[in-house]
Design a protein around this motif. Structure first.
Motif, mmCIF file in Angstrom:
data_model
loop_
_atom_site.group_PDB
_atom_site.id
_atom_site.type_symbol
_atom_site.label_atom_id
_atom_site.label_comp_id
_atom_site.label_asym_id
_atom_site.label_seq_id
_atom_site.Cartn_x
_atom_site.Cartn_y
_atom_site.Cartn_z
ATOM 1 N N GLU A 24 101.346 -28.440 -38.030
ATOM 2 C CA GLU A 24 100.298 -27.617 -38.629
ATOM 3 C C GLU A 24 100.237 -27.831 -40.140
ATOM 4 O O GLU A 24 99.151 -27.959 -40.715
ATOM 5 N N GLN A 25 101.402 -27.872 -40.769
ATOM 6 C CA GLN A 25 101.445 -28.038 -42.216
ATOM 7 C C GLN A 25 100.941 -29.417 -42.640
ATOM 8 O O GLN A 25 100.194 -29.541 -43.612
ATOM 9 N N MET A 26 101.346 -30.443 -41.907
ATOM 10 C CA MET A 26 100.911 -31.798 -42.269
ATOM 11 C C MET A 26 99.414 -31.971 -42.054
ATOM 12 O O MET A 26 98.742 -32.627 -42.849
ATOM 13 N N ASP A 27 98.891 -31.383 -40.991
ATOM 14 C CA ASP A 27 97.449 -31.471 -40.743
ATOM 15 C C ASP A 27 96.659 -30.818 -41.869
ATOM 16 O O ASP A 27 95.589 -31.300 -42.251
ATOM 17 N N LYS A 28 97.198 -29.731 -42.423
ATOM 18 C CA LYS A 28 96.493 -29.031 -43.495
ATOM 19 C C LYS A 28 96.422 -29.856 -44.782
ATOM 20 O O LYS A 28 95.564 -29.620 -45.626
ATOM 21 N N ILE A 29 97.329 -30.797 -44.922
ATOM 22 C CA ILE A 29 97.334 -31.627 -46.138
ATOM 23 C C ILE A 29 96.451 -32.857 -45.971
ATOM 24 O O ILE A 29 96.126 -33.550 -46.929
ATOM 25 N N GLY A 30 96.028 -33.131 -44.755
ATOM 26 C CA GLY A 30 95.050 -34.191 -44.535
ATOM 27 C C GLY A 30 95.615 -35.594 -44.506
ATOM 28 O O GLY A 30 95.014 -36.530 -45.038
ATOM 29 N N PHE A 31 96.771 -35.781 -43.846
ATOM 30 C CA PHE A 31 97.356 -37.114 -43.761
ATOM 31 C C PHE A 31 96.624 -37.961 -42.720
ATOM 32 O O PHE A 31 96.211 -37.471 -41.677
ATOM 33 N N SER A 32 96.528 -39.231 -42.997
ATOM 34 C CA SER A 32 95.817 -40.147 -42.091
ATOM 35 C C SER A 32 96.780 -40.786 -41.097
ATOM 36 O O SER A 32 96.818 -42.002 -40.930
ATOM 37 N N PHE A 33 97.599 -39.958 -40.440
ATOM 38 C CA PHE A 33 98.552 -40.454 -39.456
ATOM 39 C C PHE A 33 97.848 -40.782 -38.140
ATOM 40 O O PHE A 33 96.896 -40.108 -37.742
ATOM 41 N N ASP A 34 98.369 -41.807 -37.477
ATOM 42 C CA ASP A 34 97.922 -42.115 -36.121
ATOM 43 C C ASP A 34 98.779 -41.279 -35.178
ATOM 44 O O ASP A 34 99.836 -41.702 -34.720
ATOM 45 N N TRP A 35 98.307 -40.065 -34.883
ATOM 46 C CA TRP A 35 99.091 -39.132 -34.089
ATOM 47 C C TRP A 35 99.188 -39.550 -32.627
ATOM 48 O O TRP A 35 100.010 -38.996 -31.880
ATOM 49 N N SER A 36 98.395 -40.529 -32.211
ATOM 50 C CA SER A 36 98.509 -40.996 -30.822
ATOM 51 C C SER A 36 99.830 -41.718 -30.599
ATOM 52 O O SER A 36 100.224 -41.954 -29.455
ATOM 53 N N ARG A 37 100.532 -42.055 -31.671
ATOM 54 C CA ARG A 37 101.797 -42.784 -31.570
ATOM 55 C C ARG A 37 103.001 -41.902 -31.872
ATOM 56 O O ARG A 37 104.105 -42.409 -32.060
ATOM 57 N N GLU A 38 102.804 -40.602 -31.946
ATOM 58 C CA GLU A 38 103.906 -39.694 -32.269
ATOM 59 C C GLU A 38 105.084 -39.899 -31.319
ATOM 60 O O GLU A 38 104.915 -39.995 -30.111
ATOM 61 N N ILE A 39 106.302 -39.950 -31.894
ATOM 62 C CA ILE A 39 107.511 -40.047 -31.082
ATOM 63 C C ILE A 39 108.518 -39.010 -31.541
ATOM 64 O O ILE A 39 108.493 -38.558 -32.692
ATOM 65 N N ARG A 40 109.399 -38.636 -30.623
ATOM 66 C CA ARG A 40 110.461 -37.673 -30.907
ATOM 67 C C ARG A 40 111.751 -38.226 -30.333
ATOM 68 O O ARG A 40 111.790 -38.608 -29.162
ATOM 69 N N THR A 41 112.800 -38.233 -31.110
ATOM 70 C CA THR A 41 114.056 -38.812 -30.621
ATOM 71 C C THR A 41 114.626 -38.016 -29.454
ATOM 72 O O THR A 41 115.402 -38.538 -28.665
ATOM 73 N N SER A 42 114.254 -36.727 -29.326
ATOM 74 C CA SER A 42 114.790 -35.895 -28.244
ATOM 75 C C SER A 42 113.959 -35.980 -26.966
ATOM 76 O O SER A 42 114.297 -35.339 -25.962
ATOM 77 N N ASP A 43 112.911 -36.767 -26.970
ATOM 78 C CA ASP A 43 112.080 -36.970 -25.780
ATOM 79 C C ASP A 43 112.768 -38.003 -24.873
ATOM 80 O O ASP A 43 113.053 -39.115 -25.311
ATOM 81 N N PRO A 44 113.043 -37.653 -23.618
ATOM 82 C CA PRO A 44 113.697 -38.618 -22.718
ATOM 83 C C PRO A 44 112.965 -39.953 -22.632
ATOM 84 O O PRO A 44 113.614 -40.994 -22.444
ATOM 85 N N LYS A 45 111.637 -39.945 -22.794
ATOM 86 C CA LYS A 45 110.888 -41.204 -22.762
ATOM 87 C C LYS A 45 111.253 -42.097 -23.939
ATOM 88 O O LYS A 45 111.099 -43.317 -23.870
ATOM 89 N N TYR A 46 111.709 -41.461 -25.021
ATOM 90 C CA TYR A 46 112.153 -42.229 -26.183
ATOM 91 C C TYR A 46 113.631 -42.593 -26.066
ATOM 92 O O TYR A 46 114.022 -43.743 -26.198
ATOM 93 N N TYR A 47 114.472 -41.578 -25.788
ATOM 94 C CA TYR A 47 115.904 -41.899 -25.825
ATOM 95 C C TYR A 47 116.354 -42.716 -24.621
ATOM 96 O O TYR A 47 117.475 -43.246 -24.604
ATOM 97 N N LYS A 48 115.474 -42.873 -23.637
ATOM 98 C CA LYS A 48 115.743 -43.864 -22.577
ATOM 99 C C LYS A 48 116.035 -45.211 -23.220
ATOM 100 O O LYS A 48 116.963 -45.924 -22.816
#
Length: 939
Positions: A110-134
């Motif tokens: 929410e905070q980052m969206d309010k600052i208007g960053f041009s991130f490609d959020w379709s590529r968001e990853i989280r190290t605690s997501d089993p799809k990632y830590y696999k």
């Protein structure tokens, strides 16, 4: 009538970007690629303060700039979401770390969206997501199944090594391995038990099990990294930390030491950061020397860069935890040695390395034999020697080393003068190139000749050899925590065995509590479903463990740096479920083009991630040995702390101007209760904390003024400024531009909320260039020469500043340009349209709105071609000449830049103002310096 409603504009364009996925990058494009990366944030419960977005804003400006320049830009964001803070919160509250982590991530987003960053959020990853830590687990298994071949200088499969062992043993194997690796023949290998073979393979594997000295925190029930220990206690919670030997998973980063060192020269990283890595790797060229221990069959090894000083060794020092200490200590000194060991165990490594206080130590009662003269040398232990550095023992030459000199003085140990002209003083360390005079075959030789001669003698007698040593040690890879990546390992007959890759990810099991078990096992010891059924290849109840078909699983988890050591590659292909990343994607993006992050990660994340990248390069999974050639360290935004002054022993508070008239103690106060003029809202202060409810104030001129001090921004100092509040009051673009305006990106600078108004006023001025009396009013008239000059000068300056990451001076140039255009009452489309594109990376919301008003409805400004400056508009057509009388300036004239010397003189003398200034004076001489000044000499 339309006003600059920044809140409405921010929301409008943030919604547009999200709905249209404006910043989604393609893995295939005809455009050249550019990959901009921010260091992985850990989503804490406190959310972002204004210091956190500094690097993100800088990288966002550059990413937006590159899109304007025609690049296919990858600018991703994700979360380093495993870690100790979430686990500690879970222990306190019983809430699952996944729940708090999700809440924290939502807040960050929410905070980052309010600052208007041009991130490609379709590529968001989280190290605690089993799809990632696999895939983190998968990389672990590749490391586990590899060894480092020194002949080929790369990682190779362990299966190849086993074949060599089966045919010729390890006599000719040149590989990175433990120092105590035994030499064996093929026949001996064949006769080894499975457990013995497994033990030997762990001495070669890149990821391996070993007993290691670690920072153990009993209160937290876990091992801590060196940077998590401060002054002997845990950084989180302040709990005591002791040194303890434990069975741990390790990473053989030392195998890559030389490559990590040499490849630093290829990186465009800050020199200070590279120097930190060089020092951490710590390459030393010297010799290993073996010392026999008098009266025993034992010997120990030391490494020295000055083998020639052996004649000056008057004592030996072992680390208190050295494996030989207990074996060689005599009964006379056993109690004292044990007491000293216990005392040393309570110190962190960092304390032991940096402690400059009086040297401490304990004699063991044992003696070493000097191999060059058979002299007996007493063996001491001291906490300034660490078991994990080098061999864990040193030969001490007090005449040539300041630290040894201080120790010898402290304990009255003899000092042998072995250097020409050495007075054996506090300048012991100055003897690096001194001439040796102590030995019959080294007499008179300078160090550069004496060292190789001594090493040759040691090698001839079989007591030493030339060697390169590194300060870098293998990295501890185990954590006794719950909230981390599980190891895909089970234990069969005591041997660590890999769970087949097809069964990854091995997901974290549910546990009833997140504390260690009652018998001291890590939190995963509380799991009920945490055993490996080998026959059915699945995780089953621990009640079924029979050590025949069902086996116990690893109870430790991986450290936080596991997931952050390769995440930059996953961003390239984040949804691939067949591999960590596809070949096509990795070949297209290849590496990070610009990486922004803090220098505090120099010897942690930035070193470990380079190590993993080199391993993945060796094994053919990535095309580059370094993942980021360009790196910028952003400085810190410091808090402007506020203080009230309490009269000691009372609940009275005295204003800053009067504090020296009383015996006072400063107390941090929440900066949100202080106005721009440093005056405290005393009523808010009274309701802030119960103990201040009856506070009394001694005022100055009817007001209470606080003291100020620049410090690190943190909750404990109550100096945190929430970016949400700034965005609400001034808009996202003001926050973005102000953070850049504060100063050069690389340096630390203090936050000053009052300074926001200047930047906000600039944006309002920019808005009014397009609006007259609230009505959009842009002219199609051709611009004047002067207007074009302002525009092209600004394009040139801002472009150069962005390329040089000098964002503060770019903001200054925008301000100058707008002031000049405002004076000219400029509203011409051919000036304002390119100016909007130029401003877009810095103030994207305002730029999008103005672009829309300029007639580009439904089209984002993000990909509009970047304006180019033209040199013809940068040439000065006129020159302002100061007209001086006897060296004092009295007048100015704007003259054509190409005017000759004689013409300048004639024009100046014909000027009416000059004529009036000359009245009643005698003109002696006219001095003309073309392009500079005109000086009239009069009397």
């Amino acid at each position: 009538m339309k006003t600059y409603d920044f809140n409405q504009i921010d929301r409008k364009w943030q919604k547009y970007w999200a709905e249209n996925q404006t910043f989604k990058a393609e893995n295939n494009s005809d455009k050249p690629k550019y990959y901009v990366l921010d260091m992985f944030p850990y989503p804490s419960g406190a959310g972002l303060h204004v210091g956190h977005p500094l690097g993100y804003i800088a990288s966002d400006i550059y990413a937006r700039y590159k899109r304007h320049k025609g690049y296919n830009v990858l600018h991703p964001m994700g979360y380093d979401s495993f870690g100790l803070p979430a686990e500690q919160y879970a222990i306190q509250t019983g809430q699952h770390p996944a729940v708090t982590t999700e809440q924290n991530i939502k807040r960050y987003r929410e905070q980052m969206d309010k600052i208007g960053f041009s991130f490609d959020w379709s590529r968001e990853i989280r190290t605690s997501d089993p799809k990632y830590y696999k895939w983190t687990q998968w990389i672990f298994l590749q490391l586990f199944n590899s060894y480092y071949d020194k002949d080929k200088n790369q990682a190779r499969p362990v299966s190849e090594l086993i074949k060599v062992f089966e045919t010729e043993g390890n006599i000719n194997v040149h590989a990175a391995s433990d120092k105590d690796t035994p030499v064996f023949s093929a026949a001996e290998w064949q006769n080894f038990s499975p457990q013995k073979k497994d033990e030997i393979l762990h001495k070669y594997r890149i990821t391996y099990l070993a007993d290691a000295e670690v920072n153990w925190c009993p209160a937290l029930g876990t091992v801590l990294a060196n940077d998590e220990v401060v002054n002997g206690v845990s950084e989180r919670g302040g709990h005591p930390v002791v040194r303890k030997k434990m069975r741990q998973w390790m990473m053989r980063i030392t195998a890559y030491a030389e490559r990590l060192l040499q490849d630093l020269d290829k990186l465009d990283w800050p020199e200070s950061l590279k120097e930190m890595q060089r020092n951490w790797i710590g390459k030393s060229v010297g010799a290993s020397i073996w010392f026999d221990i008098d009266g025993t069959d034992k010997k120990f090894e030391v490494f020295t860069t000055r083998a020639d000083t052996l004649f000056g060794a008057t004592f030996m020092v072992m680390a208190p935890e050295h494996e030989l200490v207990d074996k060689i200590t005599t009964d006379e000194y056993r109690d004292q040695v044990k007491a000293y060991q216990e005392k040393a165990a309570r110190k962190s490594e960092r304390e032991r390395m940096t402690d400059s206080k009086e040297k401490t130590g304990q004699f063991t009662g044992a003696y070493a034999i000097n191999p060059v003269n058979n002299a007996k040398i007493p063996i001491w232990i001291s906490d300034y020697v660490l078991a994990g550095y080098g061999t864990g023992a040193i030969m001490a030459v007090p005449a040539g080393d300041q630290r040894d000199y201080e120790f010898a003085k402290q304990f009255d140990i003899p000092i042998i003068n072995i250097f020409e002209g050495n007075d054996i003083s506090e300048k012991a360390n100055e003897n690096k190139d001194a001439v040796l005079i102590n030995s019959d075959f080294l007499n008179g030789l300078p160090a550069k000749e004496a060292i190789p001669k001594m090493i040759k003698k040691l090698e001839e007698t079989g007591v030493g050899k030339a060697e390169i040593n590194y300060r870098l040690r293998d990295a501890v890879f185990s954590r006794q925590r719950y909230w981390g990546e599980p190891f895909p390992i089970y234990y069969k007959n005591g041997m660590a065995t890999a769970i087949p890759e097809k069964h990854l990810p091995v997901e974290l099991p549910e546990v009833e509590k997140y504390l260690p078990t009652e018998d001291g096992q890590p939190p995963l010891g509380n799991a009920k479903i945490w055993a490996w059924d080998e026959a059915n290849e699945k995780i089953v109840s621990t009640d079924l463990i029979d050590n025949e078909t069902v086996f116990p699983m690893e109870l430790n988890t991986m450290p936080g740096w596991a997931g952050s050591s390769w995440y930059f590659n996953r961003y390239m292909d984040p949804h691939n479920d067949q591999a960590p990343f596809g070949k096509e994607a990795i070949e297209y993006w290849r590496k990070v083009d610009l990486y922004l992050g803090g220098s505090e990660h120099a010897t942690g994340h930035l070193l470990y991630s380079r190590f993993w990248q080199k391993f993945l390069f060796d094994t053919g999974y990535v095309p580059e040995p370094e993942y980021s050639v360009k790196l910028i360290n952003q400085g810190m935004i410091l808090g402007n702390s506020a203080f009230v002054y309490r009269i000691n022993g009372t609940n009275k508070f005295v204003s800053y101007e009067l504090k020296n008239d009383y015996d006072t103690t400063p107390i941090h106060v929440d900066v949100n209760m202080v106005d721009d003029y440093d005056y405290l809202d005393t009523e808010k202060f009274k309701t802030w904390r119960p103990d201040f409810a009856d506070a009394d104030f001694i005022l100055k001129d009817g007001k209470y003024k606080v003291g100020r001090e620049v410090e690190k921004m943190s909750k404990s100092k109550y100096n945190v400024v929430n970016p949400d509040d700034i965005v609400e009051q001034y808009g996202a673009d003001t926050l973005r531009m102000y953070e850049m305006f504060l100063g050069p990106i690389e340096i630390a600078k203090p936050w000053n909320t009052a300074g926001l108004k200047g930047v906000h006023n600039f944006l309002r001025k920019f808005w009014t260039l397009f609006h007259q009396d609230g009505i959009f009013d842009v002219s199609l008239e051709e611009p004047t020469e002067q207007e074009l000059k302002i525009l092209h000068k600004t394009i040139k300056k801002v472009t150069e500043d962005i390329e040089n990451f000098s964002f503060n001076t770019a903001v200054s140039q925008f301000m100058i340009a707008v002031n000049e255009l405002q004076k000219l009452k400029t509203n011409k489309r051919k000036i304002l349209s390119p100016l909007v594109v130029l401003l877009s990376p810095f103030a994207p919301h305002l730029a999008e709105e103005l672009w829309d008003e300029l007639g580009h409805e439904g089209q984002s400004i993000s990909f509009e071609p970047y304006p180019q400056y033209e040199e013809r508009y940068l040439k000065e057509s006129t020159k302002i000449y100061p007209v001086m009388f006897n060296g004092k300036m009295r007048h100015k004239l704007d003259l054509p830049a190409n005017m000759g010397k004689d013409e300048i003189e004639q024009t100046v003398l014909a000027d009416e103002k000059v004529k009036s200034l000359l009245e009643g004076k005698q003109l002696i001489k006219v001095i003309v310096v073309p392009g500079k000044i005109v000086n009239l000499v009069v009397k």
